[in-house]
Design an enzyme around this catalytic site. Structure first.
Site, short mmCIF file in Angstrom:
data_model
loop_
_atom_site.label_atom_id
_atom_site.label_comp_id
_atom_site.label_asym_id
_atom_site.label_seq_id
_atom_site.Cartn_x
_atom_site.Cartn_y
_atom_site.Cartn_z
N ARG A 124 -25.65 -7.48 -2.58
CA ARG A 124 -24.97 -8.71 -2.16
C ARG A 124 -25.91 -9.48 -1.24
O ARG A 124 -26.26 -8.99 -0.16
CB ARG A 124 -23.68 -8.40 -1.42
CG ARG A 124 -22.64 -7.74 -2.30
CD ARG A 124 -21.28 -7.80 -1.64
NE ARG A 124 -20.32 -6.96 -2.36
CZ ARG A 124 -19.02 -6.98 -2.12
NH1 ARG A 124 -18.53 -7.77 -1.18
NH2 ARG A 124 -18.21 -6.20 -2.80
N GLU A 127 -2.68 7.77 7.25
CA GLU A 127 -3.57 8.51 6.34
C GLU A 127 -4.60 9.25 7.16
O GLU A 127 -5.22 8.67 8.06
CB GLU A 127 -4.31 7.54 5.39
CG GLU A 127 -3.55 7.17 4.16
CD GLU A 127 -4.37 6.29 3.22
OE1 GLU A 127 -3.82 5.88 2.21
OE2 GLU A 127 -5.55 6.01 3.51
N LYS A 128 -4.80 10.51 6.81
CA LYS A 128 -5.81 11.30 7.51
C LYS A 128 -7.18 10.68 7.24
O LYS A 128 -7.45 10.19 6.15
CB LYS A 128 -5.79 12.73 6.99
CG LYS A 128 -6.74 13.66 7.74
CD LYS A 128 -6.49 15.10 7.35
CE LYS A 128 -7.62 16.02 7.82
NZ LYS A 128 -7.97 15.86 9.24
N LYS A 162 0.81 -1.22 0.00
CA LYS A 162 0.00 0.00 0.00
C LYS A 162 0.85 1.28 0.00
O LYS A 162 0.46 2.29 -0.56
CB LYS A 162 -0.96 0.00 1.19
CG LYS A 162 -1.84 -1.25 1.28
CD LYS A 162 -2.67 -1.47 0.02
CE LYS A 162 -3.30 -2.85 0.00
NZ LYS A 162 -3.92 -3.20 -1.28
N ARG A 169 -7.37 -7.52 -9.56
CA ARG A 169 -8.16 -8.74 -9.82
C ARG A 169 -9.55 -8.32 -10.26
O ARG A 169 -9.88 -7.15 -10.24
CB ARG A 169 -8.28 -9.53 -8.52
CG ARG A 169 -8.84 -8.63 -7.42
CD ARG A 169 -9.19 -9.36 -6.15
NE ARG A 169 -9.30 -8.46 -5.02
CZ ARG A 169 -10.35 -7.74 -4.69
NH1 ARG A 169 -11.44 -7.77 -5.44
NH2 ARG A 169 -10.35 -6.95 -3.64
N GLY A 206 -8.28 -4.44 2.06
CA GLY A 206 -9.62 -4.98 2.26
C GLY A 206 -10.17 -4.62 3.63
O GLY A 206 -10.95 -5.36 4.21
#
Lengths: 80, 461
Positions: free
Chosen positions: B339, B201-202, B117, B293, B165
């Site tokens: 979903r 990260e803010k 990342k 993917r 994720g």
């Protein structure tokens, strides 16, 4: 001396400990109280605690760590 | 090389989806399965099936040696990893190629680069893609973390470089929080991912999750417009749409162009998704990560563009150039995906594996149901709770919501509880109708609106 069975409430994968790097909830031969957790069941990526549900001495596990179990399957036995 | 046979290294609905795409291309299919999945739909549909191990994912679907051995023994030309499991495992991609087969996805090096990342953030920044304010790279000390936080302000997310994720994230509300969480987060990341690297990260407080579908063949790179995936529970997407209908046209153009610039910067090959946070108030978007993917929610893009993404990724892997140019990609109408999970929304979304006693699938124009269910099928407890994706398309979003309501009412899955009632409630909700939601909307809505609705139903019953 009578044996009392502890059954899995759910189908899934049985774990003796809450994570790989901590001791198991119960060691073989431990005494258990009704509210004690004896393991976890992983069902569809979520984890549910398995309460002993009974009081007893000298717990014996019949299912190995990380083994699949069915709902109602006997996971462990204790002596009353 | 032209791919004549594929091993499907996945399960569930996506395995079924891949087999259908392969069949449409005249490709022979071999389906792997664990001991718990011998009777799954993909096994029945595939030309051949191979048992690769016991139910636990790490002994079967995550077992690189078992999957590669199965592929070699079957003599297939290529391996499709689907999503989840080994789909973003660079070592798996390398192992497949080292064994002389084609991995249907980017090269291992590209997966490795974009899967880190911190490295992906740097690549994005270099390609001119705006990133969330935060650390420039990996942080090793609390002093460095403190300096970053003083510049960006709080709250701030502590993220694992090897995470993704939604996993490996902690939020620090203030400096004391940061000092407490930082060492724990590092230890956790090391245990969970084998890499204790962290970055900051803010927190973008009010943001939508938007993402751009990309396709590349190593030479040409295109986008297939964006998806809106803000409705999430525990960082898992629940309901996805295409397009993100409130996005201003100029922002959409910049967003999609930035994703293509990123694809070009890494010479991307295959189908991928560039994920962003979008701040409606400032009209700013920020890069989060690239998924290398096919994604669960790919059907909404297929519905508005008419492009078959799975077929396209197979063709690209076989060495063909992109079959479409950017000028040919047009978005028409609106699509929504629900979903459907084997979970009980009335009992805190408790997962509920079991046997399907009755299945009725709605049919009609603009309605698609991707599933691995059939009557008599017993869903095993060892894997994800996703059992199907109801995807609905119509000319307008308004018409799409109306058609979705009818389709949800026409979908009957009996024998297990499912999240159909949740989707019926969302389809009827005024905030959802107006598009007035962000990534935090659903969890709050579940605690208030949905809980009240469930309570009212219980009283009537």
């Amino acid at each position: 001396m009578s044996k009392i069975e502890i059954r899995s409430p759910l189908p899934g994968t049985f774990y003796r400990a809450s994570s790989p790097d901590v001791p198991p909830f119960k060691a073989d031969g431990d005494a258990v109280a009704s509210g004690d957790a004896i393991g976890l069941i992983e069902v569809m990526k979520t984890f549910q605690e398995v309460p002993a549900g009974v009081e007893g001495r000298n717990i014996t596990f019949l299912v190995d760590n990380e083994e699949p179990v069915m709902a109602g399957q006997v996971i462990a036995e204790v002596e009353a | 090389m032209t791919i004549r046979s594929i091993l499907v290294a996945n399960r569930g609905e996506i395995a079924v989806r891949i087999i259908r795409a392969a069949r449409a291309l005249g490709i022979h299919t071999v389906q792997v399965h664990s001991a718990a999945d011998a009777d799954m739909l993909a096994v029945k549909l595939a030309d051949a099936a191979v048992d690769i191990g016991s139910p636990a994912p790490k002994k079967s679907y995550l077992n690189i040696a078992a999957v590669v051995d199965a592929a070699k023994a079957a003599g297939v030309d290529a391996v499709h990893p689907g999503y989840g499991f080994l789909s973003e495992n660079a070592d798996f991609a390398d192992a497949v190629e080292a064994a002389g087969m084609v991995f249907i996805g980017p090269k291992g090096d590209a997966i490795r680069l974009l899967g880190d990342k911190v490295a992906a953030r740097e690549v994005a920044a270099k390609a001119g893609v705006p990133t969330v304010p935060g650390s420039a790279g990996r942080l090793s000390t609390i002093e460095e973390a403190r300096a970053v936080a003083e510049r960006t302000g709080f709250p701030i997310m502590i993220k694992a470089a090897a995470g993704g994720g939604g996993r490996g994230i902690r939020i620090a509300a203030d400096l004391a929080d940061l000092e407490r969480h930082f060492p724990q987060a590092s230890a956790e990341a090391l245990a969970a991912f084998g890499d204790g690297g962290l970055y900051l990260e803010k927190v973008i407080t009010r943001a939508r999750h938007v993402e751009v579908q990309i396709l590349g063949d190593g030479q040409d790179f295109i986008h297939c417009f964006e998806r809106e995936c803000s409705l999430q529970r525990r960082r898992q997407k629940v309901w996805e749409e295409a397009p993100s209908f409130l996005l201003p046209a100029d922002v959409r153009a910049r967003l999609c162009e930035s994703a293509v610039a990123l694809a070009r910067a890494v010479g991307y090959r295959g189908a991928g998704t560039v994920e962003y946070l979008y701040d409606e108030a400032t009209r700013e978007f920020y890069f989060i990560e690239v998924n290398t993917r096919i994604q669960v929610e790919h059907p909404v893009t297929e519905m508005i563009t008419g492009i078959d993404l799975v077929e396209e990724m197979i063709r690209i892997a076989g060495g063909a150039p992109l079959s479409i140019r950017q000028a040919d990609v047009a978005a028409e109408g609106h699509a929504i995906e629900c979903r459907i999970n084997a979970e009980d929304p009335a009992r805190g979304f408790m997962p509920a594996p079991g046997t399907i006693t009755r299945l009725v699938v709605p049919e009609g124009e603009g309605i698609r149901f991707d599933t691995m269910l059939y009557e008599g099928y017993t869903i095993p407890p060892f894997y994800d709770s996703l059992v199907g994706k109801l995807v609905v398309w119509a000319e307008t979003r308004e018409a799409c919501l109306a058609r979705l309501k009818g389709a949800l009412e026409g979908l009957a899955i009996e024998g297990i509880p499912t999240t159909i009632p949740l989707h019926l409630a969302l389809a009827a909700d005024d905030s959802v109708r107006r598009g007035a939601f962000d990534t935090r909307f659903l969890e709050h809505w579940l605690e208030t609106e949905f809980a009240a609705r469930a309570g009212a139903t219980a009283e009537v019953a």
